[in-house]
Motif scaffolding. Structure first.
Motif, mmCIF file in Angstrom:
data_model
loop_
_atom_site.group_PDB
_atom_site.id
_atom_site.type_symbol
_atom_site.label_atom_id
_atom_site.label_comp_id
_atom_site.label_asym_id
_atom_site.label_seq_id
_atom_site.Cartn_x
_atom_site.Cartn_y
_atom_site.Cartn_z
ATOM 1 N N LEU A 1 -8.618 0.170 1.103
ATOM 2 C CA LEU A 1 -7.715 1.183 0.559
ATOM 3 C C LEU A 1 -8.020 1.534 -0.896
ATOM 4 C CD1 LEU A 1 -4.301 -0.026 2.049
ATOM 5 C CD2 LEU A 1 -5.752 1.847 2.855
ATOM 6 N N PHE B 1 -7.205 -4.500 0.941
ATOM 7 C CA PHE B 1 -7.078 -3.720 -0.295
ATOM 8 C C PHE B 1 -8.393 -3.045 -0.664
ATOM 9 C CE2 PHE B 1 -3.484 -6.769 -1.259
ATOM 10 C CZ PHE B 1 -2.495 -5.841 -0.986
ATOM 11 N N ALA C 1 0.825 -1.205 0.000
ATOM 12 C CA ALA C 1 0.000 0.000 0.000
ATOM 13 C C ALA C 1 0.859 1.254 0.000
ATOM 14 C CB ALA C 1 -0.930 -0.015 1.215
#
Length: 511
Positions: free
Chosen positions: A286, A283, A262
């Motif tokens: 994000l 994920f 990330a």
């Protein structure tokens, strides 16, 4: 009743040859009616009632229920034609059938099969060289005859021809001449899509995290040739304190690796195996798009387009600086919900293009995709090897050239040369038959006109039956398609003519 007397020098000695020739004729009759602008379609019906309507030679041959060994050999030749140049399977099949018919006729007259085969091989080599000499180089992607090549190979679908040429212009001539590129692979189809040239990749996948924002711009790309999950621990070891501690350490290390990815600004991850649910959720939170179980072929395309270098799971332990060298870059990655495809555009490495062909039904869109693949293959072949007058015209000219060569052959190989001469007239004759005209009359008219004008461009207009200049009318074929079709046809005809006996092999024991 009188007992039948078998003459060993009569027809019985040719039983295998005539049987094989009959099987080849049956195969050829299934595809020769599709040749030329007036060729018709074939309907293929499956065991469950499924239907395919097509005039694509390789599709017909692939879907036919064939058991005869000689017929299967002919189908393999069509496959070879498709793999090498992607077009011309019907021409290769028709030529092979004509060559075999002529060769069998010579053998039945008493000419040794080995002599006929040798003559066929010699004449086919000379004919291929003549075709190479006559080929006309393409002057660039704006060459009008390149557009006509796409139009004709695309069975006169103007919209498909435009798509193919537009896609070719995206890639450029140098990229299209790359031996490693198969332009036909750029074609995809969907009944919910419209016709489109997409200057990037179209991946047949859905993202795992569908609930997140599905458009990613300036996306750094990670490709994994592995699963995205913690390093495994043996099940037996998990029952021990040491093994359980190792399991927990692996999970912590995995979480640290996810955070590291990330921090690198990665927005698109593609893995060829599964993705751990913790990674999926991480994920998703994000806004990073993740694909799992992506095919090796698609991963390779992603790498080529974005410049990413594939990693194994152990590679995730590298430092951020080292990992960054494995990342690719794309201008945009998005998910098209209408056609359920991932779109990747603006890769930082090799340019890519996708030709999207749409239609109203699954059956129709499949046929349009096959047509587009033929057109793309023809355009690529023309760029690589030039083009020739189409419509069977140039074959008539090459046959005339071989007639002069035959006069110099003193041995019995001349009968094999004669077989090639007659076979080269078959494409024009079949095109004329499919258009509803007398083949004997029209072939002789074209031959006489070519001789009088010393040209290889005179053919027959399938609408009027009159003579025409094929190049002036834009009737052209890629030279490589014709050359390989002739080569493949001569090889299969020679192989079948050499067969003396067919013997069934015993079953192999199971291991």
């Amino acid at each position: 009743m009188t007992q039948k007397q078998i003459n060993p020098d009569g027809e019985e000695r040719y039983a295998t040859l005539t049987n094989n020739a009959g099987a080849i004729r049956a195969i050829c009759s299934a595809v020769e009616g599709t040749l030329g602008p007036k060729g018709l379609d074939t309907m293929l019906v499956g065991p469950q009632g499924e239907v395919i309507i097509t005039n694509d030679g390789v599709t017909i041959l692939e879907k036919m229920d064939v058991t005869h060994p000689a017929a299967r050999l002919l189908i393999q030749v069509a496959h070879a034609q498709q793999e090498q140049v992607g077009d011309g399977t019907t021409t290769a099949t028709v030529l092979a059938g004509a060559l075999l018919n002529e060769g069998v006729a010579q053998v039945m007259k008493g000419v040794p099969a080995a002599k006929v085969v040798r003559g066929i091989e010699q004449a086919a080599l000379l004919a291929a060289e003549s075709l190479r000499r006559r080929s006309i180089p393409v002057e660039g992607l704006d060459d009008p005859l390149l557009h006509r090549t796409a139009f004709i190979a695309g069975r006169e679908h103007a919209d498909i021809a435009r798509l193919v040429i537009e896609a070719a212009q995206v890639l450029g001539p140098d990229r299209l001449r790359d031996p490693g590129l198969v332009f036909a692979d750029a074609v995809t189809s969907h009944e919910k899509a419209g016709n489109e040239v997409w200057p990037g990749l179209l991946l047949h996948k859905k993202p795992m995290n569908m609930q997140m924002e599905i458009d990613q711009e300036d996306a750094r790309v990670l490709v994994l040739h592995d699963a995205l999950e913690p390093d495994p621990v043996d099940e037996e070891a998990l029952s021990t304190e040491l093994g359980f501690r190792q399991y927990m350490e692996n999970k912590e290390l995995f979480r640290a690796n996810l955070k590291k990815l990330a921090e690198l600004g990665i927005k698109f991850i593609a893995a060829d195996r599964g993705v751990h649910q913790e990674a999926e959720q991480f994920f998703t939170d994000l806004g990073i798009m993740v694909l799992q179980r992506v095919s090796k072929a698609d991963l390779q395309l992603i790498c080529e387009h974005t410049g990413a270098r594939p990693l194994k799971r152990i590679g995730l332990h590298k430092t951020k600086d080292d990992l960054s060298r494995y990342l690719g870059l794309a201008l945009k990655v998005s998910y098209d919900e209408k056609i359920s495809r991932i779109r990747v555009i603006g890769g930082s490495n090799i340019p890519m293009v996708t030709i999207i062909v749409g239609a109203s039904t699954h059956e129709v869109v499949g046929e349009r995709a096959r047509i587009a693949k033929d057109a793309a293959s023809a355009v690529q072949a023309a760029l690589r090897g030039g083009y020739l007058p189409g419509g069977g015209a140039v074959e008539i000219a090459v046959a005339r050239e071989l007639e002069r060569y035959r006069e110099t052959v003193k041995d019995m190989e001349a009968f094999g040369v004669e077989a090639v001469i007659q076979a080269l007239r078959k494409p024009l004759a079949q095109i004329v038959v499919n258009a509803g005209f007398n083949p004997l009359e029209k072939v002789e008219q074209a031959k006489a006109a070519q001789l009088a004008q010393d040209t290889d461009r005179i053919g027959i207009d399938c609408d009027t039956g009159k003579l025409m200049d094929c190049l002036e009318q834009g009737i052209v074929d890629p030279a490589l398609v014709k050359i390989h079709a002739l080569k493949a046809a001569s090889e299969v005809a020679g192989a079948i003519l050499r067969i003396h006996t067919v013997i069934k092999m015993k079953s192999m024991p199971e291991l």
